[in-house]
Design a protein around this motif. Structure first.
Motif, short mmCIF file in Angstrom:
data_model
loop_
_atom_site.label_atom_id
_atom_site.label_comp_id
_atom_site.label_asym_id
_atom_site.label_seq_id
_atom_site.Cartn_x
_atom_site.Cartn_y
_atom_site.Cartn_z
N VAL A 118 26.84 44.61 62.12
CA VAL A 118 27.30 46.01 62.07
C VAL A 118 28.83 46.01 62.10
O VAL A 118 29.46 45.11 62.64
CB VAL A 118 26.77 46.85 63.26
N PHE A 119 29.39 47.04 61.50
CA PHE A 119 30.84 47.21 61.53
C PHE A 119 31.22 48.01 62.77
O PHE A 119 30.75 49.14 62.95
CB PHE A 119 31.33 47.94 60.28
N HIS A 120 32.06 47.40 63.60
CA HIS A 120 32.59 48.13 64.74
C HIS A 120 33.69 49.08 64.28
O HIS A 120 33.75 50.23 64.71
CB HIS A 120 33.14 47.15 65.78
N ARG A 140 20.31 52.09 68.91
CA ARG A 140 19.55 51.39 67.86
C ARG A 140 20.56 50.63 67.01
O ARG A 140 21.75 50.97 67.03
CB ARG A 140 18.78 52.39 66.99
N SER A 141 20.11 49.62 66.30
CA SER A 141 21.02 48.81 65.50
C SER A 141 21.81 49.71 64.55
O SER A 141 21.24 50.49 63.80
CB SER A 141 20.22 47.78 64.70
N GLY A 142 23.15 49.62 64.63
CA GLY A 142 24.01 50.47 63.80
C GLY A 142 24.34 51.80 64.44
O GLY A 142 25.17 52.55 63.92
N HIS A 145 24.79 46.46 68.00
CA HIS A 145 24.39 45.45 67.01
C HIS A 145 22.87 45.35 66.97
O HIS A 145 22.27 45.27 65.92
CB HIS A 145 25.01 44.10 67.38
N ASP A 146 22.28 45.36 68.14
CA ASP A 146 20.84 45.13 68.23
C ASP A 146 20.31 45.70 69.53
O ASP A 146 20.94 45.54 70.58
CB ASP A 146 20.59 43.61 68.19
#
Lengths: 167, 167
Positions: A79-81, B57-59, B81-82
């Motif tokens: 994921v992009f922070h 949730r992821s994202g 991220h996860d």
């Protein structure tokens, strides 16, 4: 040839990779975050890369699948922070072959003037062991091959732009 | 009282915080990711916490704003991220007072049996300096205060459940 400099001090949980390209920062940033361009250089050479997703914005996700000459596939996602064009991308990376091991990546682009750009890729691992697992034999050559591919993509983009008629 | 154990070895870029709660893992997981519950324990005591977003949730993204007794506010945000209920959350953390400095956080919940849960919070920083900046005087007391608040939230949830009529 563009030199790939890799710093990985013993006992630390990070790797720092630097490369200087003969290309303006805007273009290097675009090549780092645009699905179509990323697919052209994410290497090493001989690898076919599919960018399934590259939603380069805070909270966006990405996933890349690589297929080598023997047909083996390797996938990774994250994921992009934070995405700050044209200077900085902070994201997470998880190799799906090593699930649950996450890397924090910071890519910084520095304008060196004269149309040159320094790219610093800073990888921080959850453990020293995770870091060491990435420092496998051949890693340096693979990284150098990827650098060359990226330099070629940048050169093609510059040539394309120069060939385009002025408006 | 729940003990807060903080490990921060000299020269490393990580902090590991462990705590054991008298509460089942599902509940500890819920208290870690539910906006309403997080606002009740994110401390230290005397701090008012507003959970602006907690999209676990992821994202998904999150943002928390703390206000201390003197009215000073401190904000932080990140992306998930996860999220693997009830055992693991991996996310990024950026203190808005230190913009551009990002932390990779891994929270792991271990079921100890007998309705007890061990929470391990593993923070990995981009540099040793960033890590050391977090180890300021009073950090241990603040963390211990937060642990107590979380233990109280868990206890209230358990009491509430016991008080509810069986169906």
């Amino acid at each position: 040839m563009v030199e790939t400099n890799i710093i990985a001090e013993p006992g630390k949980q990070e790797i720092i990779i630097t490369r200087e390209f003969d290309a303006p920062r805007d273009l290097v940033f675009k090549a780092s975050t645009d699905s179509e361009l990323v697919a052209q250089w994410w290497g090493p050479r001989g690898t076919t890369t599919t960018v399934e997703k590259m939603d380069a914005r805070s909270g966006g996700t990405w996933r890349v699948v690589q297929r080598d000459a023997e047909g083996n596939t390797f996938a990774m996602h994250g994921v992009f922070h934070d995405v700050t064009p044209p200077e900085r991308v902070v994201d997470t990376v998880e190799y799906e072959g090593m699930p649950g091991h996450v890397v924090l990546e910071t890519e910084t682009l520095e304008d060196l003037g004269g149309g040159r750009t320094k790219m610093t890729d800073h990888l921080v691992f959850q453990t020293v062991e995770d870091r060491n697992a990435m420092l496998q034999p051949g890693m340096k050559e693979e990284m150098a091959s990827t650098t060359e591919l990226l330099a070629e993509v940048l050169q093609r983009q510059i040539s394309k732009k120069q060939a385009a008629p002025a408006r």
